[in-house]
Design a protein around this motif. Structure first.
Motif, PDB file in Angstrom:
ATOM      1  N   LEU A 195       0.842  -1.200   0.000  1.00 12.38           N
ATOM      2  CA  LEU A 195       0.000   0.000   0.000  1.00 12.38           C
ATOM      3  C   LEU A 195       0.872   1.243   0.000  1.00 12.38           C
ATOM      4  O   LEU A 195       1.892   1.301   0.687  1.00 12.38           O
ATOM      5  CB  LEU A 195      -0.900   0.006   1.245  1.00 12.38           C
ATOM      6  N   LEU A 196       0.449   2.239  -0.767  1.00 13.47           N
ATOM      7  CA  LEU A 196       1.073   3.554  -0.738  1.00 13.47           C
ATOM      8  C   LEU A 196      -0.047   4.581  -0.735  1.00 13.47           C
ATOM      9  O   LEU A 196      -0.965   4.517  -1.568  1.00 13.47           O
ATOM     10  CB  LEU A 196       1.987   3.731  -1.951  1.00 13.47           C
ATOM     11  N   VAL A 197      -0.007   5.522   0.193  1.00 14.11           N
ATOM     12  CA  VAL A 197      -0.999   6.598   0.237  1.00 14.11           C
ATOM     13  C   VAL A 197      -0.290   7.925   0.035  1.00 14.11           C
ATOM     14  O   VAL A 197       0.851   8.119   0.470  1.00 14.11           O
ATOM     15  CB  VAL A 197      -1.800   6.600   1.559  1.00 14.11           C
ATOM     16  N   THR A 198      -0.964   8.854  -0.641  1.00 12.80           N
ATOM     17  CA  THR A 198      -0.388  10.170  -0.876  1.00 12.80           C
ATOM     18  C   THR A 198      -1.507  11.191  -0.995  1.00 12.80           C
ATOM     19  O   THR A 198      -2.662  10.850  -1.263  1.00 12.80           O
ATOM     20  CB  THR A 198       0.488  10.164  -2.148  1.00 12.80           C
ATOM     21  N   VAL A 358      -8.738  11.530   4.541  1.00 20.27           N
ATOM     22  CA  VAL A 358      -9.405  10.218   4.599  1.00 20.27           C
ATOM     23  C   VAL A 358      -8.938   9.405   3.399  1.00 20.27           C
ATOM     24  O   VAL A 358      -9.094   9.836   2.247  1.00 20.27           O
ATOM     25  CB  VAL A 358     -10.941  10.350   4.573  1.00 20.27           C
ATOM     26  N   TRP A 359      -8.329   8.254   3.676  1.00 23.11           N
ATOM     27  CA  TRP A 359      -7.919   7.334   2.620  1.00 23.11           C
ATOM     28  C   TRP A 359      -8.742   6.050   2.682  1.00 23.11           C
ATOM     29  O   TRP A 359      -9.101   5.579   3.776  1.00 23.11           O
ATOM     30  CB  TRP A 359      -6.439   6.963   2.760  1.00 23.11           C
ATOM     31  N   PHE A 360      -9.010   5.490   1.528  1.00 31.18           N
ATOM     32  CA  PHE A 360      -9.612   4.171   1.379  1.00 31.18           C
ATOM     33  C   PHE A 360      -8.653   3.325   0.550  1.00 31.18           C
ATOM     34  O   PHE A 360      -7.946   3.854  -0.311  1.00 31.18           O
ATOM     35  CB  PHE A 360     -10.932   4.237   0.590  1.00 31.18           C
ATOM     36  N   SER A 361      -8.668   2.012   0.748  1.00 35.51           N
ATOM     37  CA  SER A 361      -8.011   1.129  -0.215  1.00 35.51           C
ATOM     38  C   SER A 361      -8.850  -0.130  -0.379  1.00 35.51           C
ATOM     39  O   SER A 361      -9.472  -0.605   0.565  1.00 35.51           O
ATOM     40  CB  SER A 361      -6.583   0.777   0.210  1.00 35.51           C
ATOM     41  N   ARG A 380      -8.495  18.525  -0.723  1.00 32.62           N
ATOM     42  CA  ARG A 380      -7.339  17.778  -1.201  1.00 32.62           C
ATOM     43  C   ARG A 380      -7.784  16.403  -1.696  1.00 32.62           C
ATOM     44  O   ARG A 380      -8.807  15.865  -1.249  1.00 32.62           O
ATOM     45  CB  ARG A 380      -6.305  17.603  -0.093  1.00 32.62           C
ATOM     46  N   LEU A 381      -7.011  15.850  -2.623  1.00 33.16           N
ATOM     47  CA  LEU A 381      -7.283  14.519  -3.151  1.00 33.16           C
ATOM     48  C   LEU A 381      -6.416  13.517  -2.413  1.00 33.16           C
ATOM     49  O   LEU A 381      -5.184  13.688  -2.328  1.00 33.16           O
ATOM     50  CB  LEU A 381      -6.986  14.462  -4.649  1.00 33.16           C
ATOM     51  N   HIS A 382      -7.027  12.466  -1.890  1.00 36.14           N
ATOM     52  CA  HIS A 382      -6.283  11.437  -1.147  1.00 36.14           C
ATOM     53  C   HIS A 382      -6.305  10.145  -1.961  1.00 36.14           C
ATOM     54  O   HIS A 382      -7.358   9.546  -2.179  1.00 36.14           O
ATOM     55  CB  HIS A 382      -6.888  11.271   0.249  1.00 36.14           C
ATOM     56  N   LEU A 383      -5.125   9.768  -2.429  1.00 34.76           N
ATOM     57  CA  LEU A 383      -4.941   8.646  -3.351  1.00 34.76           C
ATOM     58  C   LEU A 383      -4.301   7.473  -2.617  1.00 34.76           C
ATOM     59  O   LEU A 383      -3.308   7.647  -1.905  1.00 34.76           O
ATOM     60  CB  LEU A 383      -4.032   9.087  -4.505  1.00 34.76           C
ATOM     61  N   ALA A 384      -4.873   6.291  -2.792  1.00 32.68           N
ATOM     62  CA  ALA A 384      -4.267   5.064  -2.267  1.00 32.68           C
ATOM     63  C   ALA A 384      -4.043   4.101  -3.426  1.00 32.68           C
ATOM     64  O   ALA A 384      -4.973   3.801  -4.185  1.00 32.68           O
ATOM     65  CB  ALA A 384      -5.168   4.417  -1.218  1.00 32.68           C
TER      66      ALA A 384
END
Length: 415
Positions: A195-198, A358-361, A380-384
Motif C-alpha cells: 500500500l502507498l498513500v499520498t 481520509v484514505w480508502f483502499s 485535497r485529493l487522497h490517493l491510495a
C-alpha cells in the motif's frame, strides 16, 4: 431465549465467500486523520452505540451443515469481540496498523466483521469485504463521530446533475477481447498486498466542462497504466477499468452491506498513445454516463444465476472458483474506486476536531493485482495505490504514484 434473525447472503457476499484466500484477504481499509487526540472510553462507547444505530453491521456467518443451500448472516444484539483497539504510540505504529488492515481480515465468525485500530489521532478501520463495503462503514463512522463529538455529521447534499437517459457507450472496444494486464514490476517475496498513500491537489475542472473529476481520474488511471506497460515492454492491448457505482442515500437510511454495482470502462490502445486529451476526456465522460445509466445487477446476470440455490454451497463454491480461474484472462485491467468528496464532516468535537484526510483502499488480489482508490477531503485529493506483492514492489508503487500525479496534471492542462 430468542433465536437470532438470519439473512441469506446477497449475491456479492456469496461470490466473495466462495473465493476467499488467506494469502490475500478481502479487506477494505479506511484511514481517517484527525487534528487532535481521542478519549478512549468515550470513543469505545460512541462506536458501539453507532453499531446499534446500524444493526445490520452486527452480524456473523451462521453455522450450518455442509449440504446447506445458502450461507446466512446471523444478526446479534451485541458485538462478540472488542471492536476498538488502541495501539501503543511509536514511529511504526501507523505503518503496523496499515499492514494489519491489509493482512488480517476481521473473521466472519465473529460479530461485527470490522475492527477499529486507533493510533494517536488516526482511525484505521478494517472491513471484511465479504460482508460490508467502504461507503457503508463510513456511514457508521459518521454516526460514531456525531455521538462522540455531539455535532451534526449529516451528509452534504450531493451535486445536482441532470438525469441522463440510457445510451449505448460510444466507440467501445470489443468486450470479449482479453484486456491488458498490469505489467509485472519487481515483486516482493512476502505474500499479501502492499500500500502507498499520498495527498495531491484536486484537479482543476472548468465550470460547465462536459466531464467530471471522476472522468479525469479515470483518464489519469488509464494513461498511467498504458505508460507503465510501455516502460515494461508489454504489447499494447485494450484496457478495461472497473468502476464501482453507488446509488445509495448517504443519510441514516443508507442500506448497510455491499451496495455498489460494478461497471467496466474500456479504452482502446490507440486512444492512450499520444492522446488528444480533450477528446479522450469527452469520450470517457460519455462512456461513464452511459454505463452508469445502464440497469444491471451488481455483478452481472451470470453471478445471479450462479448463486441461485440449485446445489449445496460447497458444490457451488467449487464451480464458482473454477469459473473465476477460467475467466481470469477476461478480468479487467484494474479497479478505480473514486469515493468522491467525503459527504460527512467526520467532526469528532472540540478536542479531536474534523477529519483533514481520509484514505480508502480496496483489495488488490491477482489477476488485477492493482487497485486505485481516491477520495477528497478538505479540498485535497487522497490517493491510495494497493497492489499484490506477487506483481509489484514498493518502488513500483512509487513509480505508479508519480505517473498518476503527472497524468492527472495533464488533464488540467487541457482546460
Amino acid at each position: 431465549m430468542t433465536t437470532p434473525a438470519r439473512i441469506p447472503f446477497p449475491v456479492v457476499d456469496e461470490v466473495s465467500r466462495h473465493c476467499l484466500q488467506e494469502e490475500e484477504p478481502e479487506t477494505v481499509h479506511i484511514e481517517v486523520h484527525l487534528p487532535g487526540p481521542l478519549d478512549r472510553a468515550r470513543l469505545r462507547k460512541a462506536f458501539v452505540e453507532a453499531l446499534h444505530r446500524h444493526p445490520r453491521v452486527l452480524m456473523r456467518e451462521a453455522r450450518g451443515p455442509w449440504y446447506r443451500r445458502r450461507y446466512e448472516w446471523e444478526l446479534t444484539r451485541e458485538p462478540d469481540v472488542e471492536v476498538v483497539r488502541f495501539a501503543p504510540s511509536g514511529p511504526r505504529a501507523l505503518q503496523d496498523a496499515r499492514t494489519r488492515a491489509l493482512a488480517q481480515a476481521p473473521p466472519l465468525s465473529q460479530s461485527p466483521p470490522i475492527r477499529l485500530d486507533v493510533v494517536d489521532s488516526v482511525l484505521v478501520l478494517t472491513i471484511n469485504h465479504t460482508a460490508l463495503d467502504g461507503p457503508a462503514c463510513l456511514r457508521v463512522l459518521a454516526t460514531a463521530a456525531e455521538l462522540y463529538g455531539g455535532r451534526d455529521n449529516s451528509p452534504a447534499a450531493p451535486p445536482v446533475r441532470p438525469a441522463e437517459p440510457h445510451q449505448e457507450p460510444p466507440d467501445t472496444p470489443a468486450g470479449w477481447t482479453p484486456p491488458a494486464r498490469v505489467a509485472p514490476g519487481t515483486p516482493d517475496p512476502s505474500p499479501g498486498n502492499g500500500l502507498l498513500v499520498t495527498e495531491l491537489s484536486l484537479p482543476h475542472r472548468p465550470k460547465g466542462s462536459p466531464y467530471t473529476v471522476n472522468d479525469q481520474l479515470m483518464v489519469a488511471t488509464a494513461l498511467t497504466i498504458a505508460h507503465w506497460n510501455r516502460e515494461h515492454g508489454a504489447r499494447p492491448r485494450p484496457l478495461r477499468i472497473t468502476m464501482p457505482v453507488d446509488d445509495r442515500p448517504r443519510d441514516t437510511s443508507m442500506p448497510i452491506g455491499n451496495g455498489t454495482r460494478l461497471v467496466e470502462v474500456p479504452f482502446a490502445p490507440q486512444e492512450l498513445r499520444d492522446p488528444h486529451l480533450p477528446t479522450l476526456l469527452r469520450r470517457t465522460a460519455e462512456r461513464t454516463r452511459a454505463l452508469k445509466s445502464l440497469p444491471r445487477p451488481q455483478l452481472g446476470h451470470g453471478a445471479t444465476l450462479l448463486t441461485a440455490p440449485w446445489a449445496p454451497v460447497a458444490a457451488r463454491a467449487a464451480v464458482t472458483r473454477a469459473l473465476r480461474r477460467a475467466a481470469a484472462p477476461l478480468t479487467s485491467t484494474t479497479l478505480l474506486s473514486n469515493i468522491g468528496r467525503i459527504p460527512y464532516p467526520l467532526d469528532f468535537g472540540e478536542e479531536a476536531g474534523r477529519a483533514h484526510a481520509v484514505w480508502f483502499s480496496a483489495p488488490a488480489r491477482m489477476p488485477r493485482g492493482l487497485t486505485v482508490t481516491t477520495a477528497s477531503t478538505a479540498g485535497r485529493l487522497h490517493l491510495a495505490l494497493r497492489w499484490s506483492r506477487a506483481l509489484l514492489g514498493h518502488g513500483d508503487g512509487a513509480r505508479l504514484r508519480d505517473l498518476f500525479e503527472h497524468y492527472l496534471h495533464t488533464t488540467e492542462a487541457t482546460s
